[in-house]
Design an enzyme around this catalytic site. Structure first.
Site, PDB file in Angstrom:
ATOM      1  N   ASP A   1       0.772  -1.246   0.000  1.00 38.81           N
ATOM      2  CA  ASP A   1       0.000   0.000   0.000  1.00 38.81           C
ATOM      3  C   ASP A   1       0.810   1.307   0.000  1.00 38.81           C
ATOM      4  OD1 ASP A   1      -1.517  -2.126   0.860  1.00 38.81           O
ATOM      5  OD2 ASP A   1      -2.067  -1.234   2.766  1.00 38.81           O
TER       6      ASP A   1
ATOM      7  N   GLU B   1     -10.181  -2.240   4.496  1.00 36.70           N
ATOM      8  CA  GLU B   1      -8.802  -1.809   4.737  1.00 36.70           C
ATOM      9  C   GLU B   1      -8.635  -0.420   4.119  1.00 36.70           C
ATOM     10  OE1 GLU B   1      -6.233  -5.815   4.902  1.00 36.70           O
ATOM     11  OE2 GLU B   1      -6.718  -5.261   2.864  1.00 36.70           O
TER      12      GLU B   1
HETATM   13  C1  FRU Z   1      -3.833  -3.610   2.877  1.00 38.63           C
HETATM   14  C2  FRU Z   1      -3.162  -4.046   4.172  1.00 38.63           C
HETATM   15  C3  FRU Z   1      -3.483  -3.072   5.270  1.00 38.63           C
HETATM   16  C4  FRU Z   1      -2.335  -3.257   6.216  1.00 38.63           C
HETATM   17  C5  FRU Z   1      -1.183  -3.496   5.272  1.00 38.63           C
HETATM   18  C6  FRU Z   1      -0.133  -4.441   5.797  1.00 38.63           C
HETATM   19  O1  FRU Z   1      -3.220  -4.029   1.735  1.00 38.63           O
HETATM   20  O2  FRU Z   1      -3.580  -5.370   4.492  1.00 38.63           O
HETATM   21  O3  FRU Z   1      -4.740  -3.265   5.863  1.00 38.63           O
HETATM   22  O4  FRU Z   1      -2.114  -2.135   7.029  1.00 38.63           O
HETATM   23  O5  FRU Z   1      -1.747  -4.042   4.092  1.00 38.63           O
HETATM   24  O6  FRU Z   1       0.973  -4.438   4.964  1.00 38.63           O
END
Ligand code: FRU
Length: 521
Positions: free
Chosen positions: A36, A218
């Site tokens: 992300d 998320e």
């Molecule tokens: C989304 C996610 C988030 C988390 C991160 C961990 O892609 O699952 O919810 O903070 O990636 O890398």
């Protein structure tokens, strides 16, 4: 090794950023895993791009996730800096955001007057047994180069659930408060704070909406946006990424292309609560951000000056369904091209528009420009063109052809088709023959999106890079973002029509020069 500003140095390294599948005009980390985008913020002339990063592995190490870091002056050329926030006793550094604390509400910048504050999730904080996800903050007094974790961390604990993460924070002028939107399993929660250190619960949203709980939520985002570029009419958009698995209701439908995907809601926000404009009665009422499978966890930049006023975001071009199996070697994960967001009125109601940022035009090297051309079945006016990356901007008038479009990254055994089916009004990307390696059964797919012609015309803007296509249909009304992994030698291009004729009102094809300063292919 991390890059400096010295582009001559980059140019002298011939193979630099030219490995197999390496994106030439998209951001990807020099090495290892990225997911992300995090902490997107503009501050003192620089756009910051932080991101989920495992600097020691091409696989995600969720126990030791860092915030990676890159900066840009134009959102096009990026300099990778050393990882900004490392994990420690406080756990891994999961997704979150960054803000400019311009009035020093936090008290971290008594000498400087202002600075950057990052707000992120600590996953697996050892001092907080039973509460694996908590929110913490860190501040930077030197334009994001070094960060100090706040000694009073964590600043926010969950009441009950294990999924309590990905804070997006922004300053809300009307209430003179910081607002945090947080993903909390099947809902989002809003919190407010006067100083980024103390947070109060304000409201929650989403648990009772039907059909949207296939995966957990998320990386939420919320922002105010003008309707039809009218400064006197605004709405609020709530963005949600929906994970691939571990959902609340496995019977709910998947995003259009399967796996993880993004949806959005239009409504209002009063400083405490988000209210939807209209109730969502059916699955068909869900507004999807992208009909391809590779656009996730996108969030908007904070701090863009009012004189600019654009809403710009970037997403992770990947899908949790197969993201860890991608065939790239040195690095794994790339960002989309940054996109400008608008909200536009259509006969059916308000709709989100995404367009490539105008800054990308500086990379253009024209290859071809045509107007008013009749395309017939069986002819390919682009047979002389060879392109491993390109920008294709075209407008077609639908005539008797039942299907038409482009085949890109073509060779005798590979091609990616970007087509429009005029008999059923569908835009599609067919990547079933796109790639050299068959690395995951769910990758091989055709992704379709409903799209009506506008006044009998279909407009397409297509961005082809060494390992992706992004298709913006009808000036950004419908988007399909997909990774592809063709051989570098697959560079053929075709404009095709099936079952009749088609008029190309205009067609422009440009090369986009590599942003890594190592152009010679
Ligand atoms: C989304 C996610 C988030 C988390 C991160 C961990 O892609 O699952 O919810 O903070 O990636 O890398």
């Amino acid at each position: 090794m991390y890059l400096t500003d010295d582009s001559s140095n980059k140019g002298s390294r011939n193979c630099y950023y030219r490995e197999t599948y390496r994106p030439q005009f998209h951001y990807s980390p020099e090495k290892n895993w990225m997911n992300d985008p995090n902490g997107l913020v503009y501050y003192e002339g620089e756009y910051h791009l932080f991101y989920q990063h495992t600097p020691h592995d091409t696989q995600p190490d969720f126990g030791r996730m860092h915030w990676g870091h890159a900066v840009s002056k134009d959102l096009v050329h990026w300099d990778e800096l050393p990882p900004a926030i490392p994990p420690g006793e406080d756990g891994a550094i999961f997704s979150g955001s960054a803000v400019v604390d311009k009035n020093n509400t936090s008290g971290f910048f008594n000498e400087e007057g202002s600075g950057l504050v990052a707000i992120y999730t600590n996953e697996g904080n050892r001092a907080q047994p039973g509460k694996p996800q908590v929110q913490s903050i860190a501040y930077s007094r030197d334009k994001g180069r070094t960060w100090t974790k706040y000694e009073g961390n964590p600043v926010l604990f969950p009441m009950e659930t294990l999924d309590f993460r990905d804070p997006k924070v922004f300053w809300h002028d009307e209430s003179a408060m910081w607002i945090m939107v947080l993903a909390v399993r099947e809902r989002v929660e809003f919190y407010t704070s006067p100083n980024l250190r103390e947070w109060s619960f304000a409201s929650k949203f989403g648990s009772d909406i039907q059909h949207i709980h296939r995966g957990i939520f998320e990386c939420p985002d919320i922002f105010q946006i003008q309707v039809d570029e009218d400064p006197n009419t605004t709405k609020w958009i709530l963005m949600l990424s929906v994970g691939d698995r571990n959902g609340v209701n496995p019977d709910d439908p998947e995003p259009p292309a399967g796996g993880s995907g993004m949806m959005y809601f239009i409504g209002n926000f009063d400083g405490k609560a988000f209210t939807l404009d209209e109730t969502l009665g059916s699955y068909d009422a869900i507004k999807w951000v992208d009909y391809g499978s590779d656009f996730y966890a996108a969030v908007t930049w904070n701090g863009i000056p009012n004189e600019d006023g654009r809403k710009i975001w970037v997403g992770w071009m990947n899908n949790w369904r197969y993201g860890t199996t991608l065939p790239s070697e040195e690095w794994r994960g790339k960002m989309s091209i940054p996109r400008e967001l608008q909200l536009r009125t259509y006969p059916e109601g308000l709709h989100l528009i995404q367009a490539p940022i105008s800054e990308l035009s500086q990379l253009r090297k024209p290859i071809l420009s045509l107007q008013d051309l009749t395309i017939k079945s069986g002819m390919n006016v682009l047979s002389d063109i060879s392109a491993a990356k390109a920008e294709i901007i075209a407008e077609f008038e639908i005539s008797t052809a039942v299907e038409f479009g482009f085949k890109v990254r073509k060779s005798s055994n590979q091609e990616t088709i970007i087509g429009y089916n005029s008999s059923n009004g569908e835009l599609f990307v067919d990547r079933t023959k796109s790639s050299a390696i068959d690395f995951h059964s769910d990758f091989t797919a055709i992704h379709k999106a409903p799209m009506k012609p506008e006044h009998g015309r279909v407009q397409l803007s297509i961005y082809v890079d060494w390992s992706s296509v992004e298709v913006f249909g009808n000036h950004g009304e419908i988007i399909i973002s997909d990774m592809i992994f063709p051989d570098l030698e697959s560079r053929g291009l075709e404009l095709y029509a099936i079952g009749g004729e088609l008029r190309a009102v205009s067609l422009q094809i440009n090369d986009l020069v590599s942003i890594w300063g190592t152009e010679n292919v």
